[in-house]
Every structure is written in structure tokens, then in C-alpha cells.
Enzyme design. Structure first.
Site, PDB file in Angstrom:
ATOM      1  N   CYS A   1     -87.710  34.869 -17.624  1.00 36.03           N
ATOM      2  CA  CYS A   1     -88.672  33.944 -18.419  1.00 36.03           C
ATOM      3  C   CYS A   1     -88.321  33.877 -19.717  1.00 36.03           C
ATOM      4  O   CYS A   1     -87.467  34.392 -20.437  1.00 36.03           O
ATOM      5  CB  CYS A   1     -90.169  34.607 -18.362  1.00 36.03           C
ATOM      6  SG  CYS A   1     -90.392  35.801 -19.608  1.00 36.03           S
TER       7      CYS A   1
ATOM      8  N   CYS B   1     -89.444  36.025 -22.392  1.00 31.04           N
ATOM      9  CA  CYS B   1     -88.722  37.172 -22.639  1.00 31.04           C
ATOM     10  C   CYS B   1     -87.290  36.984 -23.310  1.00 31.04           C
ATOM     11  O   CYS B   1     -87.053  37.732 -23.975  1.00 31.04           O
ATOM     12  CB  CYS B   1     -88.567  37.715 -21.095  1.00 31.04           C
ATOM     13  SG  CYS B   1     -90.043  37.838 -20.133  1.00 31.04           S
TER      14      CYS B   1
ATOM     15  N   ASP C   1     -74.327  -5.756 -24.714  1.00 30.36           N
ATOM     16  CA  ASP C   1     -73.141  -6.549 -25.205  1.00 30.36           C
ATOM     17  C   ASP C   1     -72.811  -7.418 -23.987  1.00 30.36           C
ATOM     18  O   ASP C   1     -73.213  -6.996 -22.949  1.00 30.36           O
ATOM     19  CB  ASP C   1     -72.151  -5.474 -25.504  1.00 30.36           C
ATOM     20  CG  ASP C   1     -70.636  -6.231 -25.918  1.00 30.36           C
ATOM     21  OD1 ASP C   1     -70.849  -7.072 -26.623  1.00 30.36           O
ATOM     22  OD2 ASP C   1     -69.590  -5.814 -25.138  1.00 30.36           O
TER      23      ASP C   1
END
Length: 690
Positions: free
Chosen positions: A11, A14, A391
Site C-alpha cells: 500500500c 505503508c 506547426d
């Protein structure tokens, strides 16, 4: 700094906690745990054994070089252990419920306590340590809830909470692992070895041993080791790993090839032009890896919000426990139980997970399509763009100009044009030189060559000064009626003009055309349908040519006769309408790419444009641009949906406290349900809807 692969990161919060602990070690101040890519970056002088100890406290571990060499990365030791413990504790829990009526109370309690210990002991130990340090995170909340439930004799619910939280942690790790796996699969396209030809002998060498100008042999089915040029052989090559294009590309002598592309048939001898670390593929892999770890504004907000959200939930929990009994004479036990349930609702797992899986999935999906997004922040930004500036030359057109018409006022036109242009690498210069070569005229030497940015070239030939460029380069001359008439006529036909002149007279005019890309019109239609409000063409070409191209491709508006600095000013002006992206492929486009909210470069353009850009289209066309826009918009939508689900389910759970219906198992299910939904929805980004 040294980089290590980590397995078992389950996680994000953690990982952040472990990072904080490692940073407190000697030489650990600059350490970083990269959760999305599952890596650790740390000073080489840091105590690695202490680092490993900190990682092990949360079930994570450094993957050795040997394991990486044999592909044993992410062996899921932590997940497998968690799965085993969950299976045992769930089985014990169900058996206890079934036979509870036949068991002595003390034995039932013992079985429940055993199931709690098996599935929740790691959470309890971490939470207890955090309590002593007055640090309130997910583990702290769960520990308080478990202790509270046990203290009031809710053994059954306490066990269910421990099991469901363990399952939630497992599923959270699984969702991120799936996204990581997809990314790793993408990164495995790099070849490991190459067949080097040295002194007429073939030798297999590691990819890192190759140097510029080495000759390598690539057999059918093998990967081309690095960027190079074919010196012998004919074959078709699969460049999907670089450009995302599935159709093979025919290659013959003098053709350029990309490292990581696959030789379909035949045998090719290739002269290496770049060491692998400088190749297109290496740059892609490096940038994609870096892109995983950039924090988007949304992620930064969520992480900041989660820090305040958890303490806020704890205050709400305390109020739920105390206010009804103190002010309204309610039963203490009932509302203490409700307060514990509120604590569990406070776990921000799903909220923290709402963004990273979606971001990694979006970056990976784009990379598969040959669209290199240099960071999550740019992916998110692309989804907010409402104006795109293009462009013209090399972007909306093929950038392979050819001389369509020549108006000659002086017999020396081709001689002078050849002398000035022969050292230039500009596409227009190459078109003129092709015409000069065809005429087989004698080319003189030029010196004092000076490039006039956005205008052309000034040079000395036989002691006389000459100009080769657009109208602005020779604005000091007074054109006679014949010249003006020819200029206007060529402009009316949409030709780009290159005028050759000395200090007094125009020697002649080259009318150059550039074929419009076949996909440009379709791309504009798709972009407008996808929500891009304005498409703008910016070009240094004259207005008539610009108008013809603009009408043909279907851009909303165009601006012609722009110098590089004027393109920058135009981008700033367009920015007033909202978020703007600029797309180009040349050196002249780099300043405009840098000043736009988002710079997008054509992958086969110049290195400066690619380095400056935030997103790179590895194809030599715009065909995949609408796909990139669609994916980014989808990522943004999914992140918003995830946040709404994560907070919405928690809000519903909290509202259940008003009638006193909230239970511990409903609380944990609301968090687990949100985690599952958030993970699954984020992973749908990886699905190609074609």
C-alpha cells in the site's frame, strides 16, 4: 544513489511510512521508495541491513540481482503469505460460527482470538507502535477498532473486521501489482544481446558492449540491438515497440532502424549509430519508468487531504462515542460500538488508491501505442487541453518538399542557390539541391555563411553577397512588377517561396510544395469530436499557402508569416482561451513547445523538439494523437469517479450512524468495496476498445 527493486509493497501509505523511517538512518536523508514502480533509491553509504529490516517490518524485501537476472521479480511472497493466513483465519472463523452452539464460551473466544491474531497481528503490531508515537494512520485506526471491539466482547465482529481488513490489504496490493506487471511487460522489449561482426567473425556480446559504428548481424525473428543504418540486406521490420504501429516497415540498404524493433525475415547487417543507452528505445524506457513516479496535482491533493481526513474521522468517532450518552442519555456500549465503526470508515485506502493505478495504466496504454508521456502530470494536463496549435511543415504536411516550379531571372540562379544551400540540412534546401543536382551545374564554394532565423541564409560567393530565403530575407529590395506578379501567382497556387537575390536584384524564385499528410483532416475531425474546441496552425509560410493547407485539413484558424519568436507570442495569446498544447517537429518549434501548457513533439523530428516536449508521438504522423487525448480524458474521468466512489461509500456508511445502523463489518465492507471498485475501474484503462 543506488536503485533497488522491491517486492511486497502492498500500500502507498505503508511505503510512505517506511520511506520516513529509512530517511532517519545515517545517509538515508535522500532515500525514496517509489510505490508505483516498486523501487528504492538510496545513498550507497546507507546501512542496507537496517534498510532491509525496515522493509521486512511491512513484508517487503529487496530483490537480489540474481533474482532480477532470472526474472524472479515480484514473487508475491508477501501476498502469498497474506493469502495463506487469510485462508486459515477465514476457515477457523467459519468453523467457530458453525459449531459455536456446541462449544464452551471460552473455547469460542479462543478460536476467534486465534483467527484475529493470524490475520491481523501485523496490523496490530504496527498500530501499537504508531499509538506510542502518536502517529495516526490506517494501522492505528484498525488497532484501536480491534482493541475496542474485543474490550466490549464483540469477538465475532472483531474477527470479521480483522479478516476483511486483511483481504482489503491483499486486494489493494493486487490492483497496483497488475498495473506494475503491465508496465514491466512493456519494459521487457529491450534486447539483452547482439551478434557483433568483428574481423569477419561473429560474436555474441551484451547489449551494453556495443559502440558507435559497430557492425551487427540481425537474423530473422531477432531484435535489432540499437539505432542504426542498414548496410546489407533487405527485410521488413516490426517497429511496434517504438512507434506503436503494427504494420511492418520495409528496410533496405541506408534505411534507418530502431533498437528494440524486430527483424521479420531475411538477414540484416546494421551499422550502429548510437550506443544502446542513447538509443530511441532506451530513452523511451527511461522516460516511461520516470513517468510512473511524477505526482499529479490531483495525487498531491489526495495525499494532503488524507493527512487531515484521518484525524478528522477520529474526532468524529470520539463525538459519536460520547455525545449521545452524555447529552441524550443513550447507552454507552451501543455508541462506543458505533464510534469504533466510524473509526474503520476513516481508513483512506481507496481514496489514496484512486489516482496511481489509473495514472500508471494510462501511461502504459499510451506507451503501447507509441505515445511517450513523460509524467502523470502531463497525462492529466492533456485531458484538460481545449486548444491545440500545430506547426505546418513536417507536422500537418509530410515535410518532404519538392521544387514544383522555378522562375529564373538570371542564368546563375542554380549555381548561386547550390553554393549557398549545399551545406544546409533544411528540408527546403534539400529540395533545391535535388533540382541543382539534376541540372548538373557547377557548384561554387561559399563562405561567411550566416543563418537568418525564420528568414533564410546569407552567404558570400566569389566575393559577392547573396540571400536565399523567404520574402522577409530580401525585404530591402524593391521588386519590379514582373517579380511581384510571379510571387503572387505562385502564392495563389499554395507554393512555398524560396527567393534567391544579391544586394540589388532577384535572381529567381523556387516554388516549393509539401504534400499534406493523408491523416491530417481525419485527425482534426476526431480532435474536435473529442472536445478540443480550437485547432490552430502556426507557420512561417506565407498566408496563401497557409490558407490552402488550413482549409484542406480543417483547422479552426491559422496564422502565417511567423518567426520563431512570433510563434511564442502567439502561443501566449492563445493561452488566454484556456489550456493550450503545441505540436511540432523542428528546431524552430522548440521555444513554442516550451512555452505552451503542454509540448508535443513528433518522434522522428529533431532531438531538441523531443527533449523539450512533454509528450512524444513516436510515429512520423499525427494518427495516434486523438487516441492520446481520449486516453488522458478517460484517466481524468476515472480518477474523479474513483474519488467520488471512495468518499461516497464512506459518507453512506457514516450516515448509517444517525439511526445507529452502522456495524463494524459494514464499515470495513464500505472501505473494501471502494478499494475493489477503484482498482477494477482504473485497470479498465488498459483495455483497448477496438
Amino acid at each position: 544513489m543506488k536503485e533497488y527493486k522491491i517486492e511486497g509493497l502492498s500500500c502507498a501509505s505503508c511505503a510512505a511510512d517506511m520511506e520516513e523511517k529509512i530517511q532517519k538512518l545515517d545517509h538515508g536523508e535522500t532515500a525514496a521508495i517509489l510505490y508505483n514502480s516498486s523501487k528504492l533509491k538510496i545513498d550507497e553509504e546507507a546501512n542496507l541491513s537496517k534498510v532491509k529490516k525496515i522493509l521486512a517490518s511491512d513484508g517487503a524485501a529487496i530483490v537480489s540481482d540474481e533474482e532480477q537476472e532470472h526474472g524472479h521479480v515480484h514473487t508475491h511472497a508477501h501476498n502469498n503469505k497474506l493469502k495463506l493466513f487469510l485462508g486459515i483465519s477465514t476457515g477457523l472463523f467459519l468453523l467457530t460460527i458453525i459449531f459455536e452452539a456446541f462449544l464452551p464460551n471460552i473455547l469460542s473466544v479462543l478460536f476467534y482470538l486465534t483467527a484475529i491474531t493470524i490475520s491481523g497481528y501485523q496490523t496490530f503490531i504496527k498500530g501499537l507502535k504508531n499509538l506510542f508515537r502518536l502517529k495516526f494512520n490506517i494501522d492505528t485506526l484498525m488497532t484501536i477498532a480491534l482493541v475496542g471491539a474485543i474490550s466490549i466482547g464483540e469477538w465475532k465482529e472483531a474477527t470479521l473486521v480483522a479478516i476483511l481488513f486483511g483481504l482489503n490489504e491483499y486486494l489493494e496490493g493486487l490492483g497496483m501489482e497488475k498495473a506494475r506487471k503491465s508496465m514491466e511487460k512493456l519494459l521487457k522489449v529491450a534486447p539483452k544481446e547482439a551478434t557483433l561482426i568483428h574481423d569477419g567473425k561473429e560474436k555474441v556480446v551484451p547489449i551494453d558492449a556495443l559502440q558507435k559504428d559497430d557492425i551487427v548481424l540481425v537474423k530473422s525473428g531477432e531484435k535489432i540491438p540499437s539505432d542504426g543504418i542498414v548496410v546489407d540486406g533487405v527485410s521488413s521490420v516490426n517497429e511496434a515497440a517504438i512507434t506503436g504501429e503494427s504494420l511492418p516497415v520495409e528496410k533496405e540498404v541506408n534505411a534507418k532502424v530502431f533498437g528494440g524493433s524486430i527483424n521479420n525475415e531475411g538477414v540484416l547487417k546494421i551499422r550502429i549509430t548510437k550506443a544502446f543507452e542513447d538509443s530511441s528505445l532506451a530513452k523511451i524506457l527511461h522516460l516511461v519508468q520516470e513517468a510512473q513516479e511524477t505526482k499529479t496535482p490531483t495525487e498531491q491533493f489526495i495525499n494532503k487531504f488524507a493527512k487531515y481526513y484521518t484525524p478528522f474521522i477520529m474526532i468524529i468517532s470520539l463525538l459519536v462515542m460520547t455525545v449521545p450518552p452524555l447529552l441524550f442519555g443513550a447507552v454507552w456500549g451501543t455508541w462506543f460500538y458505533q464510534g469504533l465503526a466510524v473509526l474503520i470508515v476513516g481508513c483512506p485506502c481507496a481514496l489514496i488508491l484512486s489516482s496511481p493505478i489509473a495514472i500508471v495504466s494510462g501511461i502504459t496504454r499510451n506507451a503501447r501505442n507509441g505515445i511517450l508521456v513523460k509524467g502523470g502530470v502531463f497525462l492529466e494536463q492533456l485531458g484538460k487541453i481545449n486548444t491545440i496549435a500545430f506547426d505546418k511543415t513536417g507536422t500537418l504536411t509530410k515535410g518532404e518538399p519538392h521544387v514544383e516550379k522555378i522562375v529564373e531571372y538570371d542564368n546563375n540562379l542554380l549555381t548561386i542557390a547550390g553554393a549557398v544551400e549545399k551545406k544546409s540540412s533544411h528540408p527546403l534546401a534539400k529540395a533545391i539541391m535535388k533540382k541543382v543536382d539534376e541540372a548538373e551545374v557547377h557548384i561554387k564554394e561559399s563562405d561567411e555563411i550566416k543563418t537568418l532565423s525564420g528568414r533564410g541564409i546569407e552567404a558570400m560567393v566569389d566575393g559577392n553577397k547573396y540571400y536565399v530565403g523567404n520574402e522577409i530575407s530580401i525585404e530591402h529590395l524593391n521588386f519590379d512588377e514582373k517579380v511581384l506578379k510571379d510571387i503572387e501567382e505562385m502564392k495563389a497556387h499554395g507554393l512555398t517561396l524560396v527567393i534567391v537575390a544579391d544586394v540589388e536584384h532577384v535572381l529567381g524564385i523556387f516554388g516549393i510544395s509539401d504534400e499534406i499528410r493523408q491523416e491530417s483532416k481525419e485527425v482534426m475531425n476526431k480532435l474536435h469530436l473529442s472536445g478540443i474546441k480550437h485547432t490552430v496552425m502556426l507557420t512561417g509560410d506565407h498566408a496563401q499557402t497557409a490558407e490552402i493547407v488550413a482549409n484542406e485539413v480543417g483547422v479552426s484558424e491559422y496564422h502565417a508569416n511567423l518567426l520563431p519568436e512570433q510563434k511564442v507570442e502567439k502561443i501566449k495569446t492563445l493561452h488566454e482561451r484556456g489550456n493550450i498544447a503545441m505540436i511540432g517537429d523542428g528546431i524552430n518549434d522548440a521555444p513554442a513547445l516550451a512555452v505552451a501548457d503542454l509540448g508535443i513533439a513528433m518522434g522522428k523530428g529533431t532531438d531538441s523538439a523531443i527533449e523539450t516536449a512533454d509528450i512524444v508521438l513516436m510515429q512520423d504522423h499525427l494518427g495516434k494523437l486523438p487516441s492520446a487525448v481520449a486516453i488522458s480524458k478517460r484517466v481524468n474521468q476515472i480518477i474523479k469517479l474513483n474519488i467520488s466512489l471512495a468518499l461516497g461509500l464512506k459518507l453512506i456508511a457514516l450516515l448509517l450512524t444517525i439511526p445507529g445502523w452502522l456495524t463494524l463489518w459494514i464499515a470495513i465492507l464500505s472501505d473494501m468495496g471502494a478499494t475493489i471498485l477503484v482498482s477494477l475501474i482504473s485497470l479498465t484503462i488498459m483495455i483497448d476498445k477496438k
